[in-house]
Design an enzyme around this catalytic site. Structure first.
Site, mmCIF file in Angstrom:
data_model
loop_
_atom_site.group_PDB
_atom_site.id
_atom_site.type_symbol
_atom_site.label_atom_id
_atom_site.label_comp_id
_atom_site.label_asym_id
_atom_site.label_seq_id
_atom_site.Cartn_x
_atom_site.Cartn_y
_atom_site.Cartn_z
ATOM 1 C CE LYS A 1 -13.213 -0.473 -3.618
ATOM 2 N NZ LYS A 1 -12.496 -0.157 -4.871
ATOM 3 C CD GLN B 1 -5.719 -0.896 -11.397
ATOM 4 O OE1 GLN B 1 -6.568 -0.105 -11.820
ATOM 5 N NE2 GLN B 1 -6.031 -2.034 -10.820
ATOM 6 C CG ASP C 1 5.812 -4.839 -15.925
ATOM 7 O OD1 ASP C 1 4.665 -4.461 -15.632
ATOM 8 O OD2 ASP C 1 6.453 -5.685 -15.243
ATOM 9 N N GLY D 1 -0.283 3.990 -8.749
ATOM 10 C CA GLY D 1 0.073 2.798 -7.969
ATOM 11 C C GLY D 1 0.021 2.966 -6.469
ATOM 12 C CB ALA D 2 1.450 5.427 -4.141
ATOM 13 C CB SER E 1 -5.494 8.177 -8.781
ATOM 14 O OG SER E 1 -6.377 7.115 -8.529
HETATM 15 N N1 LIG Z 1 -5.174 4.538 -7.162
HETATM 16 C C1 LIG Z 1 -6.100 3.629 -7.223
HETATM 17 O O1 LIG Z 1 -7.299 3.923 -7.160
HETATM 18 C C2 LIG Z 1 -5.702 2.204 -7.412
HETATM 19 C C3 LIG Z 1 -6.687 1.264 -7.783
HETATM 20 C C4 LIG Z 1 -6.289 -0.034 -8.013
HETATM 21 C C5 LIG Z 1 -4.946 -0.399 -7.849
HETATM 22 N N2 LIG Z 1 -4.031 0.541 -7.437
HETATM 23 C C6 LIG Z 1 -2.629 0.179 -7.234
HETATM 24 O O2 LIG Z 1 -1.999 0.126 -8.501
HETATM 25 C C7 LIG Z 1 -0.886 -0.772 -8.447
HETATM 26 C C8 LIG Z 1 -0.928 -1.700 -9.648
HETATM 27 O O3 LIG Z 1 -2.134 -2.447 -9.627
HETATM 28 P P1 LIG Z 1 -2.430 -3.523 -10.773
HETATM 29 O O4 LIG Z 1 -3.784 -4.056 -10.467
HETATM 30 O O5 LIG Z 1 -2.151 -2.964 -12.117
HETATM 31 O O6 LIG Z 1 -1.333 -4.616 -10.399
HETATM 32 P P2 LIG Z 1 -0.676 -5.673 -11.369
HETATM 33 O O7 LIG Z 1 0.028 -6.633 -10.475
HETATM 34 O O8 LIG Z 1 -1.679 -6.181 -12.345
HETATM 35 O O9 LIG Z 1 0.416 -4.823 -12.201
HETATM 36 C C9 LIG Z 1 1.520 -4.196 -11.643
HETATM 37 C C10 LIG Z 1 2.661 -4.268 -12.662
HETATM 38 O O10 LIG Z 1 3.750 -3.456 -12.216
HETATM 39 C C11 LIG Z 1 4.970 -4.140 -12.528
HETATM 40 N N3 LIG Z 1 6.005 -3.553 -11.699
HETATM 41 C C12 LIG Z 1 6.195 -3.705 -10.356
HETATM 42 N N4 LIG Z 1 7.227 -2.927 -9.958
HETATM 43 C C13 LIG Z 1 7.691 -2.272 -11.050
HETATM 44 C C14 LIG Z 1 8.714 -1.318 -11.273
HETATM 45 N N5 LIG Z 1 9.505 -0.905 -10.288
HETATM 46 N N6 LIG Z 1 8.901 -0.851 -12.542
HETATM 47 C C15 LIG Z 1 8.120 -1.280 -13.575
HETATM 48 N N7 LIG Z 1 7.136 -2.195 -13.404
HETATM 49 C C16 LIG Z 1 6.909 -2.675 -12.166
HETATM 50 C C17 LIG Z 1 4.629 -5.604 -12.263
HETATM 51 O O11 LIG Z 1 5.542 -6.476 -12.920
HETATM 52 C C18 LIG Z 1 3.215 -5.702 -12.828
HETATM 53 O O12 LIG Z 1 3.219 -6.037 -14.200
HETATM 54 C C19 LIG Z 1 -0.995 -1.492 -7.088
HETATM 55 O O13 LIG Z 1 -0.087 -0.893 -6.187
HETATM 56 C C20 LIG Z 1 -2.417 -1.204 -6.644
HETATM 57 O O14 LIG Z 1 -2.532 -1.189 -5.245
HETATM 58 C C21 LIG Z 1 -4.382 1.819 -7.253
#
Ligand SMILES: NC(=O)c1ccc[n+]([C@@H]2O[C@H](COP(=O)([O-])OP(=O)(O)OC[C@H]3O[C@@H](n4cnc5c(N)ncnc54)[C@H](O)[C@@H]3O)[C@@H](O)[C@H]2O)c1
Length: 333
Positions: A69, A140, A162, A225-226, A298
């Protein structure tokens, strides 16, 4: 020989959350039994565009399928009206190296991440969960919601926080459009954490969103998220107090929820109970009592992407109508 080009709309024809959970759970089982090859991911940082590209290869002999990927992470993409993360999965015949298919991986990545959180909740949360919290209400969060409604259909109430209220409102609309759940939008993190049986964090935070003082006994946390060095959503106090489980120790300690506290020396491997695959195959235990706090860290695994994409490809090939509508090219001509 033909290589198929499989777009998001093709993937969506044959991938629903239920089948994605099945694919991802088989990936965790393989992981538990170590029946695959999954070398370290590589990062290419592109500073001038505030982005990076990661490549994550894997090979599963018993299927047999190999692939890689390519996943980009460009946080400024909202200015271009593009997703932050864009992924493409190459399915490769391990016997010949022939490129079987180029598959949209953006949709698959979102789905498999939600599925992983759902599976973690199946094995780690308490049996009955009425209230679920979401910190971060993006893509997510939606996939996690879909997966949790399958593994815990008894869920009655969602609490969401959020930093952008509009995102919470859109998420609330999403949750109530297909399910009879009540959604409460809250104005601070604690409102989406305290009193919840499951809490999901899916933000791009680089500092802990909360500490253990606001986490109720019995809560299971999906820390999603991390997935990059330097990102962190949980305080070390939570990770030490909880039964903390990772998807893959090597990757989690470099890029996952535990990467910052691990490199700061605040936690060690002894603080990690297991990899989720080990719990799924019954080799290790997760939750011990109803009052335990559990955390699933995760990072996301290439084998999850590969198995999901392979199952998508096979289902499309089995359906004459879907197959006939796929684009295909002869790369070797
Ligand atoms: N673990 C995994 O396998 C995996 C896979 C995909 C994405 N991720 C990670 O997950 C995270 C989110 O991805 P996504 O696609 O949902 O992004 P996204 O941008 O669609 O959503 C993130 C949301 O978090 C909100 N946000 C940011 N900081 C915040 C805080 N301190 N408190 C509350 N809300 C907050 C934003 O306003 C946004 O609505 C990213 O860091 C991404 O890298 C992890």
């Amino acid at each position: 020989m033909q290589t198929y080009l499989i777009k998001k709309s093709d993937v969506a024809k044959v991938l629903d959350m239920e089948s994605c959970i099945e694919s991802v759970e088989s990936a965790f089982r393989l992981f538990g039994h170590e029946k695959f090859q999954m070398p370290a991911r590589t990062f290419l940082t592109i500073e001038e565009y505030n982005g990076d590209i990661r490549s994550t290869p894997a090979y599963i002999p018993e299927y047999p399928i190999a692939g890689v990927k390519a996943n980009s992470d460009h946080p400024d993409n909202y200015k271009l009206d593009l997703p932050t993360k864009i992924a493409t999965i190459l399915l490769i015949d391990p016997k010949s190296g022939f490129l079987i298919a180029v598959v949209d991986g953006t949709y698959i990545s979102n789905m498999r991440t939600g599925a992983a959180g759902g599976i973690a909740a199946r094995y780690m949360a308490n049996k009955t969960v009425n209230v679920v919290g979401f910190v971060g209400a993006g893509k997510q969060a939606r996939a996690l919601f879909d997966a949790l409604m399958i593994v815990h259909p008894e869920i009655k109430k969602i609490k969401v926080y959020d930093i952008i209220r509009k995102h919470s409102e859109l998420f609330a609309k999403y949750c109530t459009s297909g399910h009879s759940v009540e959604v409460e939008i809250v104005d601070e993190t604690a409102g989406a954490v305290t009193g919840c049986g499951i809490v999901n964090t899916s933000t791009s935070a680089r500092n802990p969103l909360f500490n253990d003082s606001i986490v109720s006994p019995g809560t299971h946390i999906n820390a999603i998220g991390a997935d990059t060095a330097g990102r962190q959503e949980m305080s070390s106090s939570i990770l030490k107090k909880a039964i903390t489980v990772v998807d893959d120790w090597d990757k989690a300690s470099d890029f996952g929820e535990i990467n910052v506290p691990f490199h700061m020396g605040e936690i060690t491997r002894a603080d990690i109970q297991a990899e989720l695959g080990e719990i799924i195959i019954g080799e290790k235990n997760g939750r011990r009592s109803e009052d335990d706090i559990t955390v699933f860290d995760s990072v996301g695994l290439a084998v999850q992407d590969l198995i999901t994409a392979w199952n998508v490809y096979k289902r499309l090939m089995e359906n004459e109508e879907y197959k006939s509508k796929l684009l295909d090219v002869s790369f070797l001509d």
